[in-house]
Design an enzyme around this catalytic site. Structure first.
Site, PDB file in Angstrom:
ATOM      1  N   GLU A 141       0.490  -0.979   0.129  1.00 43.63           N
ATOM      2  CA  GLU A 141      -0.227   0.374  -0.120  1.00 43.63           C
ATOM      3  C   GLU A 141       1.186   0.665  -0.175  1.00 43.63           C
ATOM      4  O   GLU A 141       0.513   2.410   0.913  1.00 43.63           O
ATOM      5  CB  GLU A 141      -0.886   0.204   1.425  1.00 43.63           C
ATOM      6  CG  GLU A 141      -1.769  -1.155   1.104  1.00 43.63           C
ATOM      7  CD  GLU A 141      -2.936  -1.089   2.243  1.00 43.63           C
ATOM      8  OE1 GLU A 141      -3.483  -2.223   2.134  1.00 43.63           O
ATOM      9  OE2 GLU A 141      -2.973  -0.967   2.922  1.00 43.63           O
ATOM     10  N   GLU A 167      -4.586  -8.975  -1.621  1.00 46.06           N
ATOM     11  CA  GLU A 167      -5.595  -8.634  -0.532  1.00 46.06           C
ATOM     12  C   GLU A 167      -6.786  -8.068  -0.410  1.00 46.06           C
ATOM     13  O   GLU A 167      -7.276  -6.583  -1.048  1.00 46.06           O
ATOM     14  CB  GLU A 167      -4.664  -7.186   0.740  1.00 46.06           C
ATOM     15  CG  GLU A 167      -5.241  -7.316   1.796  1.00 46.06           C
ATOM     16  CD  GLU A 167      -4.431  -6.382   2.915  1.00 46.06           C
ATOM     17  OE1 GLU A 167      -3.056  -6.717   3.044  1.00 46.06           O
ATOM     18  OE2 GLU A 167      -4.565  -5.791   3.072  1.00 46.06           O
TER      19      GLU A 167
END
Length: 539
Positions: free
Chosen positions: A196, A313
């Protein structure tokens, strides 16, 4: 209307049909060719780094589920992984860019995460010892898991401004860790770089140009360490999709460097959002995710066709999931719909957050007993093959359907999700080989409302049917009709671990192939047609 053809089903789960309140639907399967494909390990689950002190909304649902403290000796864990034969497991999460590896040249004590107001996400740097890494690899090798490991991509960088990090990646600690992994012959399938950090990032971000240069370095390290043996895939960036940033990453890293582009999806909102349950049952809301899958597929086609899209994810609701929804039967509508949607856009891997930990684990964090989504994942893995098939439907948008080549017995496997709380659907499945032009003119794609098609079943294409052929049906419903139940029923029988802690068998109901399929309100149905004539699946 007479329901004589449902007698075999009613004997197995007599509460399935409670009234005549149902609607007719026709599904036309276009089996002449496949439109996309997944990998053999499409179903993937994550194990995260979060320590017990990770809390959201006045709850701390992680317990002992971290990579650093998970009870690897619990027999239920091994049996849950082994049932997939194989299950892909991705090791990573928010804290992975604060992880160092306890190699001989680390130069500092190897200690776990601790609360720290100055650290990212409120935690200090953490370290994994090589003894722990050995133990993790032992259970993965014993169970046949396919491993994707997320590396720390912030090591060596400096914070340049609020949330923005600059400078080159310091690969020395990661390289030593990878050298040790190679020396022990641990079969890592893929190394993922960062978590991220793409676009504006979550907590921290790195520019795409520098990121691309660092991925080239990672690729070179892998080439050097693995030599002539099979080389693990290079996977990145494990972030939220940002078209410009992702395109630039492919342009900078260049051909045949980045094998897979991972992105994360949490499309249901925050874990404490009261609308999570309503969004799961809203077909228009669910369909919005297709834009992301489509856009990423196009970005890869234009800028890096050597790469493949992965969902690295996805937990539905972010911040550890919803304690009222994520571990219940209702969540399987979101989860299976995500699998179906993503597969249509050539997604090769879909990693569920989590295997265990938080509220969204496939396994209960404390007991290791499977939650309903575990069985949804296992049925998909066993029944839905790699080839994705297009289909056309008539009827309500609340019946969502996906078709794949059958995995074990050939033919075609169909997944149907009935999001309607009150209306059942009587589904007739047809092969487009048997439909004339005039009939097809009345059928539209994407669950549009169409009327007037005759309710007949021509399922084998050009083959003649003598009425003796059978199909397999797997109907999933919640215990006591409660969509928030933690126990799921398969064809009316509760799915529970055996007395020895084994995953139960998942037997189908065998039904005459020429009868319509009844999909009850708020239920899920996998249907396998072993003899369905689908030329695209035979190539």
């Amino acid at each position: 209307m007479r329901l004589w053809f449902l007698i075999p089903l009613l004997l197995c789960f007599p509460t399935l049909i409670r009234s005549e309140d149902y609607s007719d639907v026709t599904i036309v399967v276009r089996g002449a060719e496949t439109i996309a494909s997944t990998s053999n390990e499409f179903i993937c689950a994550t194990i995260d780094w979060w320590p017990p002190e990770k809390c959201n909304y006045d709850q701390c649902p992680w317990g002992q589920a971290s990579i650093l403290n998970l009870d690897l000796t619990n027999p239920l864990l091994a049996k849950a992984i082994q049932a997939f034969s194989p299950l892909r497991i991705r090791l990573g999460g928010s804290l992975q860019d604060q992880v160092v590896y306890g190699t001989p040249n680390l130069g500092s004590p190897c200690t776990p995460f601790s609360k720290s107001s100055s650290g990212l996400f409120g935690f200090s740097q953490g370290c994994i010892t090589m003894e722990r890494w050995d133990a993790i690899n032992k259970i993965f090798m014993d169970t046949g898991a396919v491993v994707t490991f997320g590396l720390n991509a912030l090591q060596g960088r400096q914070q340049m401004g609020r949330g923005v990090w600059g400078g080159a990646w310091n690969s020395s600690n990661a390289r030593e860790f990878m050298e040790y992994t190679v020396s022990m012959n641990y079969p890592i399938d893929s190394w993922e770089f960062g978590n991220e950090l793409s676009g504006s990032g979550i907590g921290a971000s790195v520019g795409a140009e520098q990121y691309g240069k660092d991925i080239i370095e990672l690729k070179n390290i892998i080439s050097q360490l693995y030599g002539n043996s099979r080389k693990p895939l290079v996977v990145a960036p494990g972030g939220f999709y940002d078209q410009k940033w992702y395109a630039q990453l492919l342009d900078i890293s260049g051909p045949n460097v980045l094998d897979a582009m991972t992105h994360h999806i949490y499309n249901l909102g925050a874990g404490n959002d009261p609308q999570v349950a309503n969004r799961i049952l809203n077909p228009q809301y669910l369909s919005q995710s297709s834009d992301t899958f489509r856009d990423l597929q196009m970005t890869i086609q234009r800028h890096g066709p050597w790469s493949a899209p992965w969902v690295g994810e996805a937990g539905g609701a972010y911040n550890s999931g919803s304690r009222k929804v994520s571990n219940t039967f209702l969540n399987s509508f979101w989860y299976l719909d995500q699998l179906g949607q993503s597969a249509k856009y050539d997604t090769k891997v879909y990693c569920r957050q989590t295997l265990i930990g938080g509220n969204y684990g496939l396994l209960d964090t404390e007991s290791f007993v499977p939650n309903p989504d575990y069985y949804s994942a296992l049925l998909w893995h066993r029944l839905m093959g790699k080839g994705v098939i297009s289909l056309d439907t008539s009827g309500s948008s609340y019946l969502r359907a996906y078709a794949h080549c059958g995995k074990q017995k050939g033919g075609v496997a169909l997944l149907m999700l009935n999001l309607n709380k009150n209306m059942g659907f009587m589904v007739s499945v047809r092969n487009d080989l048997n439909i004339n032009f005039r009939e097809m003119a009345g059928i539209k794609r994407d669950n549009s409302f169409v009327h007037g098609l005759k309710r007949t079943v021509s399922w084998v294409g050009s083959k003649a049917s003598d009425g003796l052929e059978k199909r397999e049906e797997y109907h999933l419903t919640p215990q006591d009709g409660n969509p928030f139940a933690r126990t799921v029923l398969l064809n009316g029988a509760p799915l529970q671990l055996t007395g020895d802690g084994d995953i139960p068998s998942l037997p189908p109901v065998m039904v005459s192939v020429n009868s319509p399929i009844y999909v009850a309100p708020l239920s899920i149905a996998f249907v396998v047609f072993p003899d369905f004539e689908a030329e695209g699946c035979e190539r």
